[in-house]
Design a protein around this motif. Structure first.
Motif, PDB file in Angstrom:
ATOM      1  N   MET A  57      56.257  55.430  51.799  1.00 48.83           N
ATOM      2  CA  MET A  57      55.887  53.914  51.868  1.00 48.83           C
ATOM      3  C   MET A  57      54.351  53.574  51.687  1.00 48.83           C
ATOM      4  SD  MET A  57      58.822  52.698  52.320  1.00 48.83           S
ATOM      5  CE  MET A  57      59.038  51.015  53.247  1.00 48.83           C
ATOM      6  N   GLN A  58      53.347  54.302  52.094  1.00 53.79           N
ATOM      7  CA  GLN A  58      52.166  54.048  51.931  1.00 53.79           C
ATOM      8  C   GLN A  58      51.568  54.549  50.365  1.00 53.79           C
ATOM      9  OE1 GLN A  58      50.020  53.425  54.497  1.00 53.79           O
ATOM     10  NE2 GLN A  58      50.069  54.985  56.120  1.00 53.79           N
ATOM     11  N   MET A  59      52.369  55.525  50.016  1.00 52.34           N
ATOM     12  CA  MET A  59      52.129  55.637  48.388  1.00 52.34           C
ATOM     13  C   MET A  59      52.555  54.380  47.617  1.00 52.34           C
ATOM     14  SD  MET A  59      52.960  59.577  48.217  1.00 52.34           S
ATOM     15  CE  MET A  59      53.107  59.978  46.303  1.00 52.34           C
ATOM     16  N   LEU A  60      53.540  53.923  47.875  1.00 52.56           N
ATOM     17  CA  LEU A  60      54.253  52.830  47.122  1.00 52.56           C
ATOM     18  C   LEU A  60      53.430  51.607  47.598  1.00 52.56           C
ATOM     19  CD1 LEU A  60      56.577  51.940  45.375  1.00 52.56           C
ATOM     20  CD2 LEU A  60      57.583  51.228  47.726  1.00 52.56           C
ATOM     21  N   SER A  61      52.887  51.495  48.558  1.00 52.04           N
ATOM     22  CA  SER A  61      51.979  50.323  48.884  1.00 52.04           C
ATOM     23  C   SER A  61      50.691  50.260  48.054  1.00 52.04           C
ATOM     24  CB  SER A  61      51.714  50.188  50.180  1.00 52.04           C
ATOM     25  OG  SER A  61      50.737  49.101  50.717  1.00 52.04           O
ATOM     26  N   ARG A  62      50.158  51.719  47.920  1.00 51.19           N
ATOM     27  CA  ARG A  62      48.954  51.750  47.106  1.00 51.19           C
ATOM     28  C   ARG A  62      49.005  51.465  45.806  1.00 51.19           C
ATOM     29  NH1 ARG A  62      48.340  56.245  50.909  1.00 51.19           N
ATOM     30  NH2 ARG A  62      48.905  57.667  49.134  1.00 51.19           N
ATOM     31  N   LYS A  63      50.207  51.764  45.394  1.00 50.09           N
ATOM     32  CA  LYS A  63      50.499  51.534  43.942  1.00 50.09           C
ATOM     33  C   LYS A  63      50.705  50.177  43.905  1.00 50.09           C
ATOM     34  CE  LYS A  63      54.306  52.478  40.833  1.00 50.09           C
ATOM     35  NZ  LYS A  63      55.285  51.554  41.206  1.00 50.09           N
ATOM     36  N   ASN A  64      51.311  49.150  44.668  1.00 53.67           N
ATOM     37  CA  ASN A  64      51.505  47.879  44.652  1.00 53.67           C
ATOM     38  C   ASN A  64      50.241  47.161  44.707  1.00 53.67           C
ATOM     39  OD1 ASN A  64      54.165  48.062  44.287  1.00 53.67           O
ATOM     40  ND2 ASN A  64      54.902  47.843  46.383  1.00 53.67           N
ATOM     41  N   GLU A  65      49.167  47.648  45.537  1.00 58.76           N
ATOM     42  CA  GLU A  65      47.924  47.050  45.711  1.00 58.76           C
ATOM     43  C   GLU A  65      47.128  46.936  44.399  1.00 58.76           C
ATOM     44  OE1 GLU A  65      47.117  45.145  48.068  1.00 58.76           O
ATOM     45  OE2 GLU A  65      48.739  45.586  49.498  1.00 58.76           O
ATOM     46  N   THR A  66      47.307  48.214  43.898  1.00 58.06           N
ATOM     47  CA  THR A  66      46.699  48.162  42.393  1.00 58.06           C
ATOM     48  C   THR A  66      47.277  47.331  41.372  1.00 58.06           C
ATOM     49  OG1 THR A  66      46.378  50.741  42.933  1.00 58.06           O
ATOM     50  CG2 THR A  66      45.828  49.807  40.786  1.00 58.06           C
ATOM     51  N   ALA A  67      48.647  47.155  41.579  1.00 60.38           N
ATOM     52  CA  ALA A  67      49.090  46.109  40.722  1.00 60.38           C
ATOM     53  C   ALA A  67      48.930  44.802  40.739  1.00 60.38           C
ATOM     54  CB  ALA A  67      50.846  46.373  40.684  1.00 60.38           C
ATOM     55  N   ALA A  68      48.820  44.500  42.277  1.00 63.52           N
ATOM     56  CA  ALA A  68      48.339  43.134  42.745  1.00 63.52           C
ATOM     57  C   ALA A  68      47.060  42.679  42.126  1.00 63.52           C
ATOM     58  CB  ALA A  68      48.605  42.985  43.970  1.00 63.52           C
ATOM     59  N   ASP A  69      46.260  43.781  42.279  1.00 63.08           N
ATOM     60  CA  ASP A  69      44.653  43.630  41.799  1.00 63.08           C
ATOM     61  C   ASP A  69      44.664  43.229  40.280  1.00 63.08           C
ATOM     62  OD1 ASP A  69      43.438  43.988  44.087  1.00 63.08           O
ATOM     63  OD2 ASP A  69      42.688  46.120  43.734  1.00 63.08           O
ATOM     64  N   ARG A  70      45.395  44.159  39.496  1.00 58.52           N
ATOM     65  CA  ARG A  70      45.504  43.946  38.211  1.00 58.52           C
ATOM     66  C   ARG A  70      46.063  42.527  37.645  1.00 58.52           C
ATOM     67  NH1 ARG A  70      49.733  47.219  36.221  1.00 58.52           N
ATOM     68  NH2 ARG A  70      48.460  49.098  37.200  1.00 58.52           N
ATOM     69  N   PHE A  71      47.132  42.121  38.611  1.00 61.27           N
ATOM     70  CA  PHE A  71      47.703  40.793  38.546  1.00 61.27           C
ATOM     71  C   PHE A  71      46.645  39.522  38.569  1.00 61.27           C
ATOM     72  CE2 PHE A  71      49.560  36.990  39.885  1.00 61.27           C
ATOM     73  CZ  PHE A  71      50.658  36.686  38.817  1.00 61.27           C
ATOM     74  N   SER A  72      45.774  39.992  39.631  1.00 63.69           N
ATOM     75  CA  SER A  72      44.794  38.974  39.726  1.00 63.69           C
ATOM     76  C   SER A  72      43.923  39.079  38.658  1.00 63.69           C
ATOM     77  CB  SER A  72      44.223  39.216  41.283  1.00 63.69           C
ATOM     78  OG  SER A  72      42.871  38.478  41.392  1.00 63.69           O
ATOM     79  N   VAL A  73      43.286  39.935  38.316  1.00 57.25           N
ATOM     80  CA  VAL A  73      42.367  40.077  37.093  1.00 57.25           C
ATOM     81  C   VAL A  73      42.956  39.746  35.928  1.00 57.25           C
ATOM     82  CG1 VAL A  73      41.085  41.680  35.417  1.00 57.25           C
ATOM     83  CG2 VAL A  73      40.995  42.087  38.113  1.00 57.25           C
ATOM     84  N   GLU A  74      44.361  39.631  35.608  1.00 60.91           N
ATOM     85  CA  GLU A  74      44.901  39.580  34.427  1.00 60.91           C
ATOM     86  C   GLU A  74      45.011  37.920  34.281  1.00 60.91           C
ATOM     87  OE1 GLU A  74      47.113  43.560  33.035  1.00 60.91           O
ATOM     88  OE2 GLU A  74      48.286  41.806  33.802  1.00 60.91           O
ATOM     89  N   THR A  75      45.400  37.300  35.277  1.00 59.58           N
ATOM     90  CA  THR A  75      45.809  35.819  35.238  1.00 59.58           C
ATOM     91  C   THR A  75      44.541  35.061  35.609  1.00 59.58           C
ATOM     92  OG1 THR A  75      46.317  36.231  37.609  1.00 59.58           O
ATOM     93  CG2 THR A  75      48.122  36.293  35.890  1.00 59.58           C
ATOM     94  N   THR A  76      43.552  35.712  36.425  1.00 61.03           N
ATOM     95  CA  THR A  76      42.353  34.684  36.669  1.00 61.03           C
ATOM     96  C   THR A  76      41.180  34.884  35.606  1.00 61.03           C
ATOM     97  OG1 THR A  76      41.332  36.400  37.901  1.00 61.03           O
ATOM     98  CG2 THR A  76      42.539  34.601  39.192  1.00 61.03           C
ATOM     99  N   HIS A  77      41.464  36.087  34.691  1.00 57.93           N
ATOM    100  CA  HIS A  77      40.357  36.561  33.516  1.00 57.93           C
ATOM    101  C   HIS A  77      38.957  36.566  34.369  1.00 57.93           C
ATOM    102  CE1 HIS A  77      43.519  35.493  31.124  1.00 57.93           C
ATOM    103  NE2 HIS A  77      43.849  34.330  31.466  1.00 57.93           N
ATOM    104  N   ASP A  78      38.960  36.989  35.541  1.00 62.16           N
ATOM    105  CA  ASP A  78      37.795  37.177  36.255  1.00 62.16           C
ATOM    106  C   ASP A  78      37.603  38.203  37.338  1.00 62.16           C
ATOM    107  OD1 ASP A  78      35.253  36.334  37.448  1.00 62.16           O
ATOM    108  OD2 ASP A  78      36.287  34.818  38.605  1.00 62.16           O
ATOM    109  N   PRO A  79      37.527  39.468  36.460  1.00 66.16           N
ATOM    110  CA  PRO A  79      37.296  40.883  37.158  1.00 66.16           C
ATOM    111  C   PRO A  79      36.047  40.612  38.072  1.00 66.16           C
ATOM    112  CG  PRO A  79      36.769  41.095  34.968  1.00 66.16           C
ATOM    113  CD  PRO A  79      37.279  39.656  35.076  1.00 66.16           C
ATOM    114  N   GLU A  80      35.047  40.111  37.831  1.00 64.27           N
ATOM    115  CA  GLU A  80      33.735  40.300  38.503  1.00 64.27           C
ATOM    116  C   GLU A  80      33.962  39.635  39.937  1.00 64.27           C
ATOM    117  OE1 GLU A  80      30.989  41.980  38.551  1.00 64.27           O
ATOM    118  OE2 GLU A  80      31.916  42.698  36.759  1.00 64.27           O
ATOM    119  N   SER A  81      34.587  38.289  39.793  1.00 62.67           N
ATOM    120  CA  SER A  81      34.841  37.813  41.300  1.00 62.67           C
ATOM    121  C   SER A  81      35.749  38.879  42.269  1.00 62.67           C
ATOM    122  CB  SER A  81      35.534  36.394  41.183  1.00 62.67           C
ATOM    123  OG  SER A  81      34.656  35.382  40.764  1.00 62.67           O
TER     124      SER A  81
END
Ligand SMILES: [Zn+2]
Length: 409
Positions: A344-368
């Motif tokens: 479950m932790q492995m899956l969670s870490r994978k999901n966290e990375t995916a959520a980070d990617r979602f944030s960067v792709e939709t806000t277009h603001d990796p710096e923030s």
């Protein structure tokens, strides 16, 4: 030696050793020089403080872990389980009340034993590192509310499980599965509006730049958002966080007041986009389904072992009972629970990375997003360089440097 006792004992010892090794390796990773991403933003004194924080918490963890195991073994091999059983049976109640009494006493003792550690953690360690904001009255009130809630919510649940296993024989596990699932979903559904406000104050985010930025962003990704809530996290700690809770019309996105104070609008938006990413990527649904599946497996296995004589022999119990079977099975399940937890932790870490990617792709603001993660790590004195084994065993999120690297790549 009884095979079940051997399995449980080995699991306890292996767990202690494995975590001890991971802690040791984790501490060996500490370095004086700052990682490159943090140079210029992390005050060297505060960085040293974060390392001291890690050492202090690790040592405290060792002490409390060893204490818990020692008490548990003493109770087990001192024949505490049959002694307590004899006592609760002496009242001659039916099996459900007797069972609730038996489990209640054990839960109460466990809670009392962990209380001094909780007090030390809050008022000594967190205080020393400048995090603690909890007053004694808040602490005592939290405790009282927690106990009341555990009794109110836990008693019907436990009574239901005991009832099914007492009277429904072979069907008990799946009756229980359905009942527990519905109960858990119900509790999760009412938690944001009925339970969490017992502990914290939730206010809607005031009108202004931040709120309009969030609503505009939510509209752009078609996220149905009516309101953002602010929680008075500063009541207990200066650490900061944001989270997503509940489902259906009780769904809420919550920002800690401490988070709002420390971050810019762009950073807060990046953090919220990450939280909305969990929803959009169906991580919340996924963890709910996996939780339900796990519950089913556990209850099915419980049904296989609950009347096994060896399980009761392992704890010197002369008489079988559903309630004691539940507790003993819980201990027997812990090795399997350990592996499921790792998955479950492995899956969670994978999901966290995916959520980070979602944030960067939709806000277009990796710096923030990167800035927000850096600030969060600095404010919360997080460990910047955890050992991979420690991460593997304990982390629900990837280490911060890995997240920053992924965001900037
Ligand atoms: Zn997340």
């Amino acid at each position: 030696m009884n095979p079940i006792a051997l399995i449980i004992l080995s699991a306890i010892i292996i767990d202690l050793i494995l975590n001890g090794i991971a802690d040791y390796l984790n501490l060996k990773m500490l370095r004086n020089e700052l990682p490159e991403a943090f140079q210029g933003v992390y005050d060297p004194d505060r960085y040293r403080k974060s390392q001291l924080y890690l050492k202090t918490n690790t040592r405290f963890g060792w002490f409390s872990g060893a204490f818990n195991v020692a008490v548990m073994l003493l109770f087990w091999f001192g024949k505490g389980f049959p002694l307590l059983d004899e006592w609760v049976r002496s009242f001659h109640y039916g099996p459900i009340i007797t069972g609730l009494l038996y489990m209640g006493v054990l839960i109460l003792c466990k809670s009392l034993l962990s209380l001094p550690f909780s007090i030390y953690g809050t008022f000594v360690i967190e205080e020393r590192f400048g995090f603690n904001q909890t007053s004694w009255s808040t602490f005592v009130l939290d405790l009282a509310k927690g106990v009341l809630l555990a009794i109110l919510l836990g008693t019907p649940l436990l009574a239901g499980i005991l009832l099914f296993f007492e009277y429904a024989a072979a069907n008990a596990w799946w009756y229980c599965w359905i009942a527990v699932t519905l109960y858990m979903l119900g509790v999760q559904f009412i938690a944001p509006t009925w339970i969490m406000p017992l502990f914290n104050k939730f206010t809607t985010l005031e009108e202004g730049e931040l709120k309009s930025a969030i609503l505009t962003y939510a509209g752009s990704i078609k996220f149905p958002l009516e309101n953002v809530y602010v929680m008075d996290g500063s009541r207990r700690s200066s650490k900061s966080n944001a989270f997503f809770t509940g489902f259906g019309k009780h769904r809420r996105i919550v920002l800690f007041d401490t988070l709002i104070k420390q971050h810019t609008t762009g950073e807060l938006l990046a953090v919220l986009a990450h939280e909305m990413g969990h929803y959009k990527k169906k991580h919340i649904l996924q963890s709910m389904i996996l939780g339900i599946l796990q519950m089913g497996i556990m209850l099915y296995l419980l049904s296989l072992f609950i009347s096994d004589q060896a399980l009761f022999d392992a704890f010197y119990m002369p008489q079988k009972s559903v309630y004691a079977g539940l507790i003993f099975f819980g201990m027997l399940y812990s090795p399997l629970g350990f592996f499921i937890g790792i998955f479950m932790q492995m899956l969670s870490r994978k999901n966290e990375t995916a959520a980070d990617r979602f944030s960067v792709e939709t806000t277009h603001d990796p710096e923030s997003m990167a800035e927000a993660l850096k600030k969060l790590s600095i404010n919360n004195l997080s460990n910047l360089l955890p050992h991979p084994l420690y991460v593997f065993l304990n982390y629900s999120h990837p280490p911060v440097l890995q997240r920053i690297q992924a965001i900037q790549g």
